[in-house]
Design a protein around this motif. Structure first.
Motif, PDB file in Angstrom:
ATOM      1  N   THR A 106      17.922  19.131  47.611  1.00  0.00           N
ATOM      2  CA  THR A 106      16.910  18.156  48.004  1.00  0.00           C
ATOM      3  C   THR A 106      17.496  16.748  47.926  1.00  0.00           C
ATOM      4  O   THR A 106      18.475  16.495  47.211  1.00  0.00           O
ATOM      5  N   PHE A 107      16.875  15.854  48.644  1.00  0.00           N
ATOM      6  CA  PHE A 107      17.268  14.446  48.596  1.00  0.00           C
ATOM      7  C   PHE A 107      17.191  13.939  47.160  1.00  0.00           C
ATOM      8  O   PHE A 107      18.115  13.303  46.657  1.00  0.00           O
ATOM      9  N   ASP A 108      16.075  14.230  46.485  1.00  0.00           N
ATOM     10  CA  ASP A 108      15.871  13.735  45.120  1.00  0.00           C
ATOM     11  C   ASP A 108      16.929  14.271  44.172  1.00  0.00           C
ATOM     12  O   ASP A 108      17.419  13.544  43.299  1.00  0.00           O
ATOM     13  N   TRP A 109      17.266  15.559  44.308  1.00  0.00           N
ATOM     14  CA  TRP A 109      18.272  16.166  43.435  1.00  0.00           C
ATOM     15  C   TRP A 109      19.622  15.481  43.618  1.00  0.00           C
ATOM     16  O   TRP A 109      20.292  15.142  42.646  1.00  0.00           O
ATOM     17  N   GLU A 141      14.669  12.544  54.835  1.00  0.00           N
ATOM     18  CA  GLU A 141      14.325  11.266  54.199  1.00  0.00           C
ATOM     19  C   GLU A 141      15.203  10.117  54.696  1.00  0.00           C
ATOM     20  O   GLU A 141      14.819   8.942  54.601  1.00  0.00           O
ATOM     21  N   LEU A 142      16.363  10.430  55.238  1.00  0.00           N
ATOM     22  CA  LEU A 142      17.275   9.368  55.678  1.00  0.00           C
ATOM     23  C   LEU A 142      16.764   8.615  56.896  1.00  0.00           C
ATOM     24  O   LEU A 142      17.315   7.577  57.268  1.00  0.00           O
ATOM     25  N   ALA A 143      15.687   9.122  57.499  1.00  0.00           N
ATOM     26  CA  ALA A 143      15.056   8.404  58.620  1.00  0.00           C
ATOM     27  C   ALA A 143      14.270   7.197  58.124  1.00  0.00           C
ATOM     28  O   ALA A 143      13.941   6.296  58.907  1.00  0.00           O
ATOM     29  N   GLU A 144      13.993   7.158  56.815  1.00  0.00           N
ATOM     30  CA  GLU A 144      13.266   6.035  56.223  1.00  0.00           C
ATOM     31  C   GLU A 144      14.265   5.004  55.697  1.00  0.00           C
ATOM     32  O   GLU A 144      15.104   5.336  54.853  1.00  0.00           O
ATOM     33  N   ALA A 149      18.798   3.455  52.227  1.00  0.00           N
ATOM     34  CA  ALA A 149      19.463   2.457  51.394  1.00  0.00           C
ATOM     35  C   ALA A 149      19.699   2.993  49.984  1.00  0.00           C
ATOM     36  O   ALA A 149      20.760   2.764  49.386  1.00  0.00           O
ATOM     37  N   GLU A 150      18.711   3.732  49.459  1.00  0.00           N
ATOM     38  CA  GLU A 150      18.853   4.339  48.131  1.00  0.00           C
ATOM     39  C   GLU A 150      19.998   5.341  48.121  1.00  0.00           C
ATOM     40  O   GLU A 150      20.795   5.392  47.176  1.00  0.00           O
ATOM     41  N   TYR A 151      20.087   6.119  49.183  1.00  0.00           N
ATOM     42  CA  TYR A 151      21.140   7.124  49.318  1.00  0.00           C
ATOM     43  C   TYR A 151      22.508   6.458  49.445  1.00  0.00           C
ATOM     44  O   TYR A 151      23.473   6.830  48.766  1.00  0.00           O
TER      45      TYR A 151
END
Length: 201
Positions: A106-109, A141-144, A149-151
């Motif tokens: 997951t993105f969060d993980w 989530e990378l579409a946001e 930016a967080e990634y």
């Protein structure tokens, strides 16, 4: 091995786990220790014979995630007896990869693991996302913009493997990585057809 690599001037990318349950271990070990493995009765006891979503708890179960982070801490804080340097400080290790050929992290993980390695453990190396984007795509989530930016703040390298090589898909993934402004490494590739003209690539 790390000491010898340093002597030879090599730089290492070290995967922290594996989608596949080979001899060196992987995600199924952490799931099994918590009684969450789905390999009972599976042909060859091999994760290659199951729906990869059956391993999703590795990325979401709080106990399993905590176990994995503890394991990562032990590895990164280990002091190499040949160098006297903790692995997290050793310049021979270029990057820590979240895992080999991960299908559905997951993105969060991923972001949490990268932050843990860089901020809590204080590792001096790069962080490589081991998600196999040619199989499962990039995180939605990378579409946001804020999440991208967080990634970008914690992920330094994207990686992928191609078996067999698919040039069209490679170009698609490369274009997306360029859009995200993150280096993209093809760590492994191969041709299944012995007659393939590899020079054309």
């Amino acid at each position: 091995a790390v000491f010898r690599a340093g002597q030879l001037g090599l730089r290492l990318v070290v995967p922290l786990t594996n989608e596949w349950n080979y001899q060196a271990g992987g995600m199924q070990d952490f799931l099994g220790w918590r009684g969450k493995s789905d390999l009972d009765g599976v042909e060859g006891n091999c994760t290659c014979n199951i729906d990869q979503h059956k391993q999703d708890q590795f990325f979401t179960d709080p106990e399993v995630v905590s176990d994995f982070k503890e394991y990562v801490s032990v590895i990164l804080n280990h002091v190499n007896p040949y160098t006297g340097i903790a692995y997290k400080d050793d310049p021979t290790i270029m990057a820590w990869e979240s895992g080999n050929e991960l299908y559905f992290p997951t993105f969060d993980w991923t972001v949490s693991l990268a932050r843990y390695i860089k901020e809590e453990l204080g590792a001096q190396q790069l962080f490589m996302d081991g998600r196999m984007v040619s199989e499962t795509g990039f995180y939605s989530e990378l579409a946001e913009p804020d999440m991208l930016a967080e990634y970008q703040d914690v992920v330094d390298i994207l990686s992928d493997h191609f078996y067999p090589m698919d040039v069209d898909k490679l170009l698609q993934m490369s274009a997306k990585a360029k859009e995200y402004n993150i280096p993209f490494i093809i760590g492994e590739f191969g041709w299944l057809d012995a007659d393939a003209d590899v020079l054309m690539f």
